[in-house]
Motif scaffolding. Sequence first.
Motif, PDB file in Angstrom:
ATOM      1  N   ASP A 121      -7.384  11.926  -6.360  1.00 44.37           N
ATOM      2  CA  ASP A 121      -6.491  11.988  -7.518  1.00 44.37           C
ATOM      3  C   ASP A 121      -5.074  11.500  -7.196  1.00 44.37           C
ATOM      4  OD1 ASP A 121      -8.549  12.915  -9.096  1.00 44.37           O
ATOM      5  OD2 ASP A 121      -7.950  15.029  -8.967  1.00 44.37           O
ATOM      6  N   TYR A 122      -4.537  11.920  -6.046  1.00 42.97           N
ATOM      7  CA  TYR A 122      -3.171  11.507  -5.713  1.00 42.97           C
ATOM      8  C   TYR A 122      -3.097  10.000  -5.437  1.00 42.97           C
ATOM      9  CZ  TYR A 122      -3.947  11.046  -0.663  1.00 42.97           C
ATOM     10  OH  TYR A 122      -4.376  10.633   0.573  1.00 42.97           O
ATOM     11  N   GLU A 123      -4.168   9.424  -4.896  1.00 43.95           N
ATOM     12  CA  GLU A 123      -4.190   7.981  -4.652  1.00 43.95           C
ATOM     13  C   GLU A 123      -4.206   7.212  -5.971  1.00 43.95           C
ATOM     14  OE1 GLU A 123      -6.550   7.926  -0.365  1.00 43.95           O
ATOM     15  OE2 GLU A 123      -7.701   8.147  -2.220  1.00 43.95           O
ATOM     16  N   ILE A 124      -4.959   7.717  -6.932  1.00 49.30           N
ATOM     17  CA  ILE A 124      -4.988   7.106  -8.265  1.00 49.30           C
ATOM     18  C   ILE A 124      -3.615   7.234  -8.921  1.00 49.30           C
ATOM     19  CG2 ILE A 124      -5.976   7.294 -10.585  1.00 49.30           C
ATOM     20  CD1 ILE A 124      -8.605   8.240  -9.145  1.00 49.30           C
ATOM     21  N   ALA A 125      -3.032   8.430  -8.826  1.00 44.50           N
ATOM     22  CA  ALA A 125      -1.708   8.663  -9.416  1.00 44.50           C
ATOM     23  C   ALA A 125      -0.639   7.766  -8.786  1.00 44.50           C
ATOM     24  CB  ALA A 125      -1.312  10.130  -9.265  1.00 44.50           C
ATOM     25  N   ASN A 126      -0.793   7.446  -7.504  1.00 45.48           N
ATOM     26  CA  ASN A 126       0.163   6.573  -6.810  1.00 45.48           C
ATOM     27  C   ASN A 126      -0.081   5.090  -7.089  1.00 45.48           C
ATOM     28  OD1 ASN A 126       1.522   8.715  -5.671  1.00 45.48           O
ATOM     29  ND2 ASN A 126       0.467   8.592  -3.705  1.00 45.48           N
ATOM     30  N   GLY A 127      -1.160   4.772  -7.811  1.00 49.32           N
ATOM     31  CA  GLY A 127      -1.457   3.384  -8.142  1.00 49.32           C
ATOM     32  C   GLY A 127      -2.011   2.594  -6.970  1.00 49.32           C
ATOM     33  N   MET A 128      -2.884   3.211  -6.190  1.00 48.11           N
ATOM     34  CA  MET A 128      -3.454   2.557  -5.015  1.00 48.11           C
ATOM     35  C   MET A 128      -4.649   1.694  -5.410  1.00 48.11           C
ATOM     36  SD  MET A 128      -4.933   4.375  -1.567  1.00 48.11           S
ATOM     37  CE  MET A 128      -3.347   4.933  -0.963  1.00 48.11           C
ATOM     38  N   SER A 129      -4.696   0.476  -4.870  1.00 48.41           N
ATOM     39  CA  SER A 129      -5.841  -0.409  -5.095  1.00 48.41           C
ATOM     40  C   SER A 129      -6.012  -1.313  -3.880  1.00 48.41           C
ATOM     41  CB  SER A 129      -5.652  -1.233  -6.361  1.00 48.41           C
ATOM     42  OG  SER A 129      -4.505  -2.044  -6.252  1.00 48.41           O
ATOM     43  N   SER A 130      -7.245  -1.742  -3.652  1.00 54.70           N
ATOM     44  CA  SER A 130      -7.501  -2.636  -2.525  1.00 54.70           C
ATOM     45  C   SER A 130      -7.328  -4.079  -2.968  1.00 54.70           C
ATOM     46  CB  SER A 130      -8.904  -2.398  -1.966  1.00 54.70           C
ATOM     47  OG  SER A 130      -9.883  -2.662  -2.941  1.00 54.70           O
ATOM     48  N   VAL A 131      -6.889  -4.905  -2.014  1.00 51.39           N
ATOM     49  CA  VAL A 131      -6.625  -6.310  -2.321  1.00 51.39           C
ATOM     50  C   VAL A 131      -6.815  -7.152  -1.059  1.00 51.39           C
ATOM     51  CG1 VAL A 131      -4.127  -6.049  -1.917  1.00 51.39           C
ATOM     52  CG2 VAL A 131      -4.954  -7.913  -3.334  1.00 51.39           C
ATOM     53  N   TRP A 132      -7.458  -8.315  -1.240  1.00 55.23           N
ATOM     54  CA  TRP A 132      -7.485  -9.324  -0.184  1.00 55.23           C
ATOM     55  C   TRP A 132      -6.203 -10.124  -0.342  1.00 55.23           C
ATOM     56  CZ3 TRP A 132     -10.770  -9.349   3.748  1.00 55.23           C
ATOM     57  CH2 TRP A 132     -12.005  -8.719   3.603  1.00 55.23           C
ATOM     58  N   ILE A 133      -5.420 -10.241   0.731  1.00 55.79           N
ATOM     59  CA  ILE A 133      -4.133 -10.922   0.644  1.00 55.79           C
ATOM     60  C   ILE A 133      -3.883 -11.690   1.934  1.00 55.79           C
ATOM     61  CG2 ILE A 133      -2.927  -8.837   1.450  1.00 55.79           C
ATOM     62  CD1 ILE A 133      -0.549  -9.668  -0.338  1.00 55.79           C
ATOM     63  N   ASP A 134      -3.172 -12.811   1.810  1.00 51.45           N
ATOM     64  CA  ASP A 134      -2.754 -13.553   2.987  1.00 51.45           C
ATOM     65  C   ASP A 134      -1.840 -12.655   3.812  1.00 51.45           C
ATOM     66  OD1 ASP A 134      -2.330 -16.466   4.240  1.00 51.45           O
ATOM     67  OD2 ASP A 134      -0.410 -15.387   4.212  1.00 51.45           O
ATOM     68  N   ILE A 135      -2.096 -12.560   5.110  1.00 50.41           N
ATOM     69  CA  ILE A 135      -1.354 -11.619   5.952  1.00 50.41           C
ATOM     70  C   ILE A 135       0.148 -11.910   5.953  1.00 50.41           C
ATOM     71  CG2 ILE A 135      -1.757 -12.886   8.115  1.00 50.41           C
ATOM     72  CD1 ILE A 135      -2.070 -10.018   9.424  1.00 50.41           C
ATOM     73  N   SER A 136       0.524 -13.189   5.925  1.00 55.96           N
ATOM     74  CA  SER A 136       1.956 -13.542   5.899  1.00 55.96           C
ATOM     75  C   SER A 136       2.622 -13.065   4.615  1.00 55.96           C
ATOM     76  CB  SER A 136       2.142 -15.054   6.051  1.00 55.96           C
ATOM     77  OG  SER A 136       1.681 -15.475   7.307  1.00 55.96           O
ATOM     78  N   GLN A 137       1.902 -13.144   3.514  1.00 57.60           N
ATOM     79  CA  GLN A 137       2.441 -12.677   2.232  1.00 57.60           C
ATOM     80  C   GLN A 137       2.654 -11.162   2.254  1.00 57.60           C
ATOM     81  OE1 GLN A 137       0.070 -13.884  -1.150  1.00 57.60           O
ATOM     82  NE2 GLN A 137       1.181 -12.540  -2.541  1.00 57.60           N
TER      83      GLN A 137
END
Length: 172
Positions: A121-137
Amino acid sequence: MRLIKTMIHKDVTNLSGRSFERRAARGIILRGSEILLLYTKRYNDYSFPGGGVDDHEDVLTGLYRELAEEVGAKNVRVIGEFGFIDEYRPYYKPEYDLMHMVSYYYVCAIAPSMDTAKLEDYEIANGMSSVWIDISQAIRHNKEVMAKAEPSMGFSIERETFVLELIKEELF
């Protein structure tokens, strides 16, 4: 496993006080030039999937559980140990003076398809989501947040950015 770094938060003045001990396991999952991270809207930062190891768990069991919960990872395989961060920071509960956290980082492979994450619940409330991202970005973003010292900035951004930079140097 190698010690990557010992980090002491600027507000910690005495390491001999009463400390809450916590172990965490974190996954390094790469795909080409991208890395699988968690973006947390509340803190406006990127961090590694993983988290606290329960008292009854060994570190790898905690890693597998956390990766399944936070990003829906399936068929997790540890490719190798990357290292650990030994960290001391303030703790919010009055019965302790500080938190001593050891974060273990593992290079992992996962199945190409993932299940739905089962965030708390706290992770959802904090707006946590997984993402593939360029490491430099991801590094650039976290550094901008730190440079601005955004009021919402969490304690972990310095640790996570340091490890991201080390991964870029050593694994890319």
